[in-house]
Every structure is written in C-alpha cells, then in structure tokens.
Design a protein around this motif. Structure first.
Motif, short mmCIF file in Angstrom:
data_model
loop_
_atom_site.label_atom_id
_atom_site.label_comp_id
_atom_site.label_asym_id
_atom_site.label_seq_id
_atom_site.Cartn_x
_atom_site.Cartn_y
_atom_site.Cartn_z
N HIS A 1 45.66 30.55 19.51
CA HIS A 1 46.07 31.35 18.36
C HIS A 1 46.58 32.72 18.79
CE1 HIS A 1 46.10 32.89 14.27
NE2 HIS A 1 45.33 33.90 14.66
N VAL B 1 44.68 34.17 7.74
CA VAL B 1 46.00 34.04 7.10
C VAL B 1 46.73 35.37 7.12
CG1 VAL B 1 47.16 33.57 4.91
CG2 VAL B 1 45.31 32.09 5.69
N SER C 1 48.22 35.97 10.46
CA SER C 1 49.42 35.17 10.68
C SER C 1 50.61 35.76 9.91
CB SER C 1 49.17 33.73 10.24
OG SER C 1 48.14 33.14 11.00
N VAL D 1 52.92 32.09 4.88
CA VAL D 1 51.74 31.27 4.65
C VAL D 1 51.35 31.37 3.18
CG1 VAL D 1 49.37 30.78 5.32
CG2 VAL D 1 50.96 31.70 7.01
N LEU E 1 47.97 26.38 11.86
CA LEU E 1 48.91 27.51 11.84
C LEU E 1 49.54 27.70 13.22
CD1 LEU E 1 46.92 30.09 9.69
CD2 LEU E 1 48.86 28.69 8.99
N ARG F 1 53.55 27.40 13.91
CA ARG F 1 54.27 28.53 14.48
C ARG F 1 55.08 28.11 15.70
NH1 ARG F 1 50.40 32.23 13.58
NH2 ARG F 1 49.28 31.56 15.43
N VAL G 1 54.22 27.68 5.50
CA VAL G 1 53.07 26.80 5.71
C VAL G 1 52.15 26.91 4.51
CG1 VAL G 1 51.20 26.18 7.25
CG2 VAL G 1 53.28 27.18 8.18
N VAL H 1 48.44 26.20 3.09
CA VAL H 1 47.05 25.93 3.45
C VAL H 1 46.28 25.74 2.15
CG1 VAL H 1 44.98 26.80 4.58
CG2 VAL H 1 47.23 27.30 5.56
N VAL I 1 46.71 21.53 5.91
CA VAL I 1 47.71 22.47 6.43
C VAL I 1 49.02 21.69 6.52
CG1 VAL I 1 48.34 24.01 8.31
CG2 VAL I 1 45.93 23.67 7.76
N ASN J 1 53.41 21.84 6.60
CA ASN J 1 54.64 22.60 6.77
C ASN J 1 55.83 21.66 6.63
OD1 ASN J 1 53.58 22.00 9.81
ND2 ASN J 1 55.83 21.88 9.75
#
Length: 427
Positions: free
Chosen positions: A238, A308, A311, A318, A346, A350, A358, A360, A374, A376
């Motif tokens: 991450h 979140v 991000s 998001v 995530l 990405r 995205v 969630v 999750v 996308n």
C-alpha cells in the motif's frame, strides 16, 4: 536377591531414550541394564553395559545365596541314606560349578538357564543356582523363552522327586512345592521385567512429548512468521504504491505548481519513512525469531475511513459505501481482515486500473455477517504492464478462510474487476 536385579539389555526393551537427568550423580546405584536402555548412544553402538556398584552387590548376593542353598543341600545329602557317597561327591562338584556360573548370568541369561535345567535334575546343590538363572531369564528375555525353560523345570519336578525322593518330606508335598516355587520365581522375574519396561516406556513417552512440544513451538513460530510476512506485504504494498503514484506524477508533470510538487514530495517522503519504519520493525522481529510484540496497534474496520482518505489524497477516486452503524462492535479479527481486503483491493486498482473510480462497499450486522466489496471498472486506454505475482489475492483468500469466511475475485462482465468477501459476525 533384590527384586530390582539388573541384567543384560533385552531386545524388547530397546529404545532411543536419553539417560534421565535425575540419574546423574547416582548412576552407580541404578541397574546397568536400565541405564543401557536409557542411553541411546550405547544402544545404537551395541556396547555391553558396564556393571555398576549396585550390580556388583546384587551379583555377589546371588552368588552367596546360591552357595548357601548348595551348603544346605550338602547337609541334606549326607543325611539321605538313598544317595551313595560317590554320587554325593559328584553332586557337590556339579553344584560348585553351577554356583560359579552364576557370575555369567548377565551375559548369557538364556544359555545359563538352559544349561542349569539338566544340572539341577542331577544335582541337589545346584538348585539355588538354577533358581537364580530362571529368575534372570524371566527378567531379561521374552515370555516365550521363560515359558519353555520354566515349563520344562516344572515338568521334571515329579520325575526328580521320584528318582531322588526327599527323606524328610513326602512326595506329594515336595512336587507341588517345587512347582509352586518355580512359578513364583518366574512371576517375580516377569514383574521386575514389566517394571523395567514401564520405566523405559515412560522415558520414551517423555522424550516424544518433548520432541512434539519443540515441533509445536517451531510450527507456531513458522505460522507467526507467515502472519508477519502477510502483514508486511499488505502494509508495504500500500505505502509503496502511494509512493509510486506520486513519483510518477512528478515525472510526467515537471511543470506542476510548486505547492502541488511540494505536497507530492511530502507524501513520498512520509510514505517512504513509514515503509522503512515498518520494515525495520518486521526485520527486528524476524531476527529475534519471536512474534511481533512491539505493541503496535493493528488496523480495524474503524480505520477504513482513514485508509480511503489516504488513497484520495494520492489522487485516487474512491467511493465508500460504509453501512455498518458501529464499527467498534465488529470483532477485531474480522475487522482487521476486512481492512486488509480493502487495502489490497485499492492497491491493485491503483496499479492495474489507474484513473478509474473504485467503489468500496461494506455492509453487515451482527448475526448476518460482514460483506466487503471492492470494485473498479475497466481502465480507459492502455495500461502499462505492472509486475505482480498474485500473492496478494492468495493471501487475502487465506485470511478470509482463517477468519471463517470466504473470498471471491475476478473480472466482471463489463471488464472491470471485483474482490468480494463474506466474513462471519456472530450475535
């Protein structure tokens, strides 16, 4: 003679058990055969056990007992008118040789017992040595040998007292007494043998228990290391993805405003610092070979908003649909698993679908379970290939399974990608 009489190690009593530490300092008072059974090196090498001080005392006592029984038999021979003088002399010579052979009982228990069977039939003075040989055989050899030799001795008793009757004791008393004495000697020896076997068995069980405990400890340590590795993958993936996104922005927008450049540089610096800090902690734990006891708080479902927001600061789009009223009521293990699923989702979005929004979704209630999704859409345009081993999704599946739930992932019909998990949440 002592009931704890020792002898040559029996094949039945073999076992790779260590010499007990509680014998240290007093091993000279323990039977040599028992020490031999508890010494794996001696058992493997096939070395004969050396007599201990106790063995010498017991052997001398057995020899003395055989001599005393023979001396009593000599007096009975002299008072028996049915025995001529030459036969009494042969009897005494045979008895002396039998008493001397008692010192060989540890080395050849079966051979000595077999040899004593005809000697005791022709010699009264060899009776004590014959009983000692039978007892030694019962201690150091399996029952099948004892049954044959002891049975032959008991079967010869009626014939012996028929050929050589006792002058003072009737025939109908002498025979049952001889048979009963034989059975008693065999039973005593088998009792001593059973006690020896129990001792060796207990030591073997203790050794196996120690080995199993070590294996369980190693397995627990290995599982802890695997758990640490999974945590490290989730955290570093991450943070390094955030660092890569901002570094890429600086690379492709060299003319960005100074404020935006400074903010991106700050995020890069902070992400690199946190990644290095996590890496130092985890390496320290792995070097110590112990589970993570640094006391660092683990993320729960309550930290999802922060994840979140982080991000979004990195430039991601998001949409969070968090429909759990009180995240604090979610069990910590379930909440931590849900957090890691969202974090990995995530991170993957990405890397593989940059620029997409995205979604969630977290829903659930006590008794109904917790659902985490999750999703996308497919990326617009060509996306440069990003190296990846797929270990993240494998780790998420394992996490969900360990938590008692299940996880599914794959492409959607419109070309996007979705990670969906259902986790248990009891009442």
């Amino acid at each position: 003679m002592s009931g704890d009489d020792a002898g040559q190690a029996s094949p039945v009593l073999t076992g790779e058990t260590p010499t007990p530490a509680l014998f240290t300092g007093r091993r000279w008072f323990i039977p040599s055969a028992l020490l031999h059974e508890l010494d794996p090196d001696a058992a493997r090498a096939g070395r004969r056990p050396r007599r201990t001080a106790r063995d010498w005392v017991v052997d001398f006592s057995c020899f003395l007992l055989a001599v005393l029984v023979g001396a009593a038999a000599i007096e009975a021979l002299n008072d028996n008118p049915h025995v001529p003088e030459w036969l009494a002399a042969v009897d005494q010579l045979t008895g002396a040789l039998a008493c001397a052979a008692v010192w060989l009982r540890r080395r050849w228990p079966l051979g000595l017992a077999v040899a004593m069977t005809p000697l005791t039939f022709v010699s009264d003075t060899a009776g004590g040595a014959g009983l000692i040989a039978l007892f030694t055989l019962a201690v150091h050899r399996p029952f099948r040998y004892v049954a044959w030799v002891g049975g032959i001795n008991a079967a010869l008793a009626p014939l012996y007292y028929w050929v050589r009757p006792d002058a003072d004791v009737p025939y109908l008393v002498s025979v049952p007494f001889a048979v009963l004495l034989t059975v008693a000697i065999v039973g005593w020896g088998m009792f001593v043998r059973a006690k020896r076997q129990l001792m060796v068995s207990l030591r073997d069980r203790a050794r196996r228990a120690e080995t199993e405990a070590e294996l369980r400890a190693e397995q627990a340590q290995r599982l802890a290391r695997e758990d640490i590795a999974r945590e490290m993958h989730d955290v570093l993936a991450h943070r390094l993805t955030l660092l890569s996104v901002h570094a890429g922005a600086l690379e492709f927008r060299p003319d960005a405003p100074p404020a935006e450049t400074a903010r991106a540089a700050g995020v890069i610096r902070e992400s690199a610092h946190e990644a290095l800090q996590d890496l130092r902690e985890i390496i320290g734990v792995l070097r110590a070979g112990e589970p993570d006891d640094t006391g660092r708080p683990q993320p729960t479902l309550g930290a999802l908003d922060t994840l979140v927001a982080e991000s979004r600061e990195a430039g991601m789009k998001v949409a969070l649909d968090h429909r759990v009223d009180d995240a604090a009521d979610v069990p910590s293990s379930v909440g931590r698993t849900a957090y890691r699923i969202v974090q990995e989702g995530l991170t993957n979005a990405r890397k593989h679908a940059p620029g997409t929004e995205v979604t969630v979704t977290v829903t659930g209630a006590p008794g109904d379970g917790l659902t985490v999704s999750v999703h996308n859409p497919p990326p617009e345009g060509e996306v440069p290939p990003v190296p990846g081993s797929g270990q993240g999704l494998i780790g998420l599946t394992e996490r969900a399974t360990l938590a008692g739930g299940r996880l599914e992932h794959g492409h959607t019909p419109e070309g996007g990608f979705e990670v969906r998990a259902r986790l248990p949440w009891g009442c």
